[in-house]
Design a protein around this motif. Structure first.
Motif, PDB file in Angstrom:
ATOM      1  N   LEU A  97      59.840 -25.133  56.927  1.00 21.07           N
ATOM      2  CA  LEU A  97      59.674 -25.182  55.479  1.00 21.07           C
ATOM      3  C   LEU A  97      58.216 -25.505  55.155  1.00 21.07           C
ATOM      4  O   LEU A  97      57.470 -25.993  56.005  1.00 21.07           O
ATOM      5  N   LYS A  98      57.831 -25.261  53.900  1.00 19.87           N
ATOM      6  CA  LYS A  98      56.499 -25.667  53.451  1.00 19.87           C
ATOM      7  C   LYS A  98      56.520 -25.883  51.949  1.00 19.87           C
ATOM      8  O   LYS A  98      57.444 -25.434  51.252  1.00 19.87           O
ATOM      9  N   ASN A  99      55.508 -26.565  51.448  1.00 15.65           N
ATOM     10  CA  ASN A  99      55.381 -26.757  50.007  1.00 15.65           C
ATOM     11  C   ASN A  99      54.887 -25.469  49.362  1.00 15.65           C
ATOM     12  O   ASN A  99      53.946 -24.825  49.854  1.00 15.65           O
ATOM     13  N   ALA A 100      55.536 -25.105  48.259  1.00 15.14           N
ATOM     14  CA  ALA A 100      55.130 -23.897  47.541  1.00 15.14           C
ATOM     15  C   ALA A 100      53.711 -24.066  46.996  1.00 15.14           C
ATOM     16  O   ALA A 100      53.320 -25.154  46.572  1.00 15.14           O
ATOM     17  N   GLU A 101      52.940 -22.986  47.028  1.00 17.17           N
ATOM     18  CA  GLU A 101      51.552 -23.049  46.572  1.00 17.17           C
ATOM     19  C   GLU A 101      51.440 -23.392  45.099  1.00 17.17           C
ATOM     20  O   GLU A 101      50.447 -23.978  44.663  1.00 17.17           O
ATOM     21  N   VAL A 107      59.749 -24.457  50.020  1.00 18.54           N
ATOM     22  CA  VAL A 107      60.236 -23.096  50.238  1.00 18.54           C
ATOM     23  C   VAL A 107      60.281 -22.818  51.731  1.00 18.54           C
ATOM     24  O   VAL A 107      59.671 -23.530  52.534  1.00 18.54           O
ATOM     25  N   VAL A 108      61.009 -21.772  52.096  1.00 25.66           N
ATOM     26  CA  VAL A 108      61.046 -21.329  53.485  1.00 25.66           C
ATOM     27  C   VAL A 108      59.720 -20.631  53.802  1.00 25.66           C
ATOM     28  O   VAL A 108      59.260 -19.771  53.044  1.00 25.66           O
ATOM     29  N   ASP A 109      59.128 -21.014  54.909  1.00 20.28           N
ATOM     30  CA  ASP A 109      57.857 -20.407  55.324  1.00 20.28           C
ATOM     31  C   ASP A 109      58.130 -19.004  55.870  1.00 20.28           C
ATOM     32  O   ASP A 109      58.770 -18.852  56.922  1.00 20.28           O
ATOM     33  N   PRO A 110      57.664 -17.953  55.185  1.00 21.15           N
ATOM     34  CA  PRO A 110      57.936 -16.594  55.652  1.00 21.15           C
ATOM     35  C   PRO A 110      57.303 -16.282  57.006  1.00 21.15           C
ATOM     36  O   PRO A 110      57.726 -15.352  57.704  1.00 21.15           O
ATOM     37  N   ASP A 111      56.301 -17.060  57.394  1.00 26.24           N
ATOM     38  CA  ASP A 111      55.651 -16.841  58.688  1.00 26.24           C
ATOM     39  C   ASP A 111      56.418 -17.485  59.844  1.00 26.24           C
ATOM     40  O   ASP A 111      56.007 -17.356  61.004  1.00 26.24           O
ATOM     41  N   ALA A 112      57.494 -18.201  59.511  1.00 26.38           N
ATOM     42  CA  ALA A 112      58.259 -18.911  60.546  1.00 26.38           C
ATOM     43  C   ALA A 112      59.595 -18.228  60.827  1.00 26.38           C
ATOM     44  O   ALA A 112      60.592 -18.880  61.100  1.00 26.38           O
ATOM     45  N   LYS A 113      59.612 -16.917  60.755  1.00 22.60           N
ATOM     46  CA  LYS A 113      60.842 -16.166  61.013  1.00 22.60           C
ATOM     47  C   LYS A 113      61.129 -16.121  62.513  1.00 22.60           C
ATOM     48  O   LYS A 113      60.233 -15.875  63.321  1.00 22.60           O
ATOM     49  N   LEU A 114      62.383 -16.393  62.898  1.00 22.62           N
ATOM     50  CA  LEU A 114      62.768 -16.356  64.305  1.00 22.62           C
ATOM     51  C   LEU A 114      62.724 -14.923  64.840  1.00 22.62           C
ATOM     52  O   LEU A 114      63.056 -13.967  64.118  1.00 22.62           O
TER      53      LEU A 114
END
Length: 491
Positions: A97-101, A107-114
């Motif tokens: 997860l990460k803080n929304a800009e 929000v879910v970090d789109p760069d952290a997709k399995l």
């Protein structure tokens, strides 16, 4: 404690939901479809666990633990298995997860997709058989008899405490064998273990049988089951045991070298019961006053309530109560002594009646003078006065008496609500009137089974193992039938 329970006759479903909550068994959580099992409910589950675990180990099984997450690719290896569970799977796609800009929150970090999605286990056959490939090479490694106590997730849309929740607790056995006959014997043995537990500990009579092809576990060649009847005339599947053949061994390439040096795939079983048994326990024995628990599973088999007004009265009552508690515990009786001064005796009586404690003992100043105690049974609500020097033996005998009484009462109800029918009209009349189990001839086709289900909401609960194999004609199609099967509406 005012119960204010809806009666069973008024609304059985509402009565059940209210009782589970008011008796402190469980409650709905902040997570949709998931429950919180409260300490009293979990104490009952622990009693179930302890007895089942003992029975498993006595039949040669060992406990292990396997991952909660299962790679999606594992499910695709056994086609019927994935078809059976695909619509119920929760899927993990990201790992961060990460803080929304814009500062709106997390929000879910789109760069952290399995790279590969993970399934939250709905059952563990796939992850376990991938592991067994590493454990099994020779006939010397067989049989492999493993059980796991765990939680599973099945994404149910309509949930109900204990009976159907998105997450629930259970045990799942997974065994590997050198021969087909050994695996079938294992599956039958575990069905019998479940039946013994249900009848001897839960005081619930069950019917042992096999499922029809359409009702079998996904990936099984045969599913054995025990079926119980609830007080509203609906059936509840109380345990299943599956003969899996070589399906999972072939899917995960689990082979062994036989004594003659040849390679073959192992034969498999799986079997399990869940916290659904808690729902069965509530619905089989309880009444409009609250829970009724069989002594073999009650967290507290006896509760002692002191009655007094003055401190000196309490001192005399307390001495008798503590002495009695000590004697009962020395005999293996689970006793609670409720000497709280924050609640009155009447409130406590209501509480323990609601919670289904099998025996309640009240001791007051007059009882101390007379050398007696007041004893109340939860199953019959009968009260009597017992001399102090007789009360321990009385309670020991009552444990067996109450346990047997609950079983016989449930067995009588089931027998009275099991009906043999010869026509579809009679079938529908019984189903919509008397309810309960219905024995009827069926032509053995999935089409007929589905049509009856769609028209009446009744399903074939099992093909009884001890059924009468007298041939007849199907009640729905009039075609030949080799034996009667057990129909009912079910949970």
């Amino acid at each position: 404690m005012a119960k204010n329970l809806t009666t069973r006759e008024e609304n059985y479903s509402k009565w059940y939901n209210e009782l589970v909550i008011k008796a402190d068994l469980a409650e709905n959580s902040g997570v949709r479809g998931c429950m919180v099992i409260k300490p009293y409910g979990y104490a009952i589950w622990e009693r179930m666990q302890a007895e089942l675990d003992r029975m498993f180990k006595e039949t040669g099984h060992q406990n292990a633990y396997f991952p909660l997450f299962i790679p999606k690719s594992y499910f695709s290896k056994e086609a019927s298995h994935v078809d059976g569970f695909a619509k119920e799977c929760a899927v993990v796609t990201h790992y961060r997860l990460k803080n929304a800009e814009d500062g709106s929150g997390i929000v879910v970090d789109p760069d952290a997709k399995l790279e590969e999605e993970l399934i939250v286990r709905p059952t563990s056959e796939t992850i376990i058989w991938d592991t067994y490939r590493k454990w099994i090479q020779s006939y010397r490694d067989l049989p492999l008899l493993i059980n796991q106590w765990a939680n599973v997730v099945r994404w149910e849309m309509r949930t109900r405490l204990f009976l159907r929740t998105a997450e629930f607790l259970w045990q799942e056995g997974h065994t590997a064998h050198a021969t087909k006959d050994e695996a079938i014997a294992e599956a039958e043995q575990m069905m019998n273990v479940y039946a013994e537990f249900a009848e001897n500990y839960m005081a619930i009579p069950v019917i042992k049988g096999t499922k029809t092809e359409s009702e079998r576990f996904a990936g099984a060649l045969e599913t054995y089951c025990i079926e119980a009847l609830m007080q509203d005339g609906k059936a509840l599947q109380a345990g299943t045991s599956h003969f899996l053949g070589q399906n999972f061994a072939k899917a995960f390439d689990v082979k062994f070298a036989a004594k003659d040096g040849t390679l073959d795939y192992v034969w498999a079983t799986s079997w399990g019961v869940s916290t659904r048994l808690m729902g069965a326990l509530v619905m089989t024995h309880s009444d409009d006053n609250g829970l009724v628990l069989p002594p073999n599973l009650a967290p507290d088999q006896v509760v002692i309530v002191p009655i007094y007004r003055k401190d000196e009265e309490f001192e005399a009552v307390n001495e008798v109560a503590l002495n009695l508690m000590k004697k009962l515990r020395s005999k293996g009786i689970r006793v609670k002594y409720d000497n709280r001064d924050t609640q009155k005796p009447g409130w406590k009586f209501n509480e323990y009646e609601l919670k289904g404690v099998p025996v309640r003992i009240a001791i007051g100043p007059k009882d101390v003078e007379k050398g007696t105690v007041e004893l109340a049974r939860r199953d019959t609500l009968q009260k009597e006065f017992i001399a102090n020097d007789e009360v321990v033996e009385k309670i020991i005998s009552l444990m067996d008496e109450i346990q047997e009484n609950l079983f016989q009462k449930a067995a009588s109800f089931r027998n009275e609500h099991t009906t043999e029918v010869a026509s579809y009209e009679e079938f529908k009349a019984v189903l919509n009137g008397k309810g309960g189990f219905i024995l009827a001839h069926w032509d053995g086709t999935a089409e007929t089974e589905e049509r009856v289900k769609n028209e009446t909401k009744a399903t074939i609960r099992c093909i009884p193992l001890d059924g009468d194999d007298v041939p007849g004609t199907c009640i729905f199609t009039g075609k030949p039938s080799s034996k009667k099967v057990l129909f009912a509406k079910a949970y």
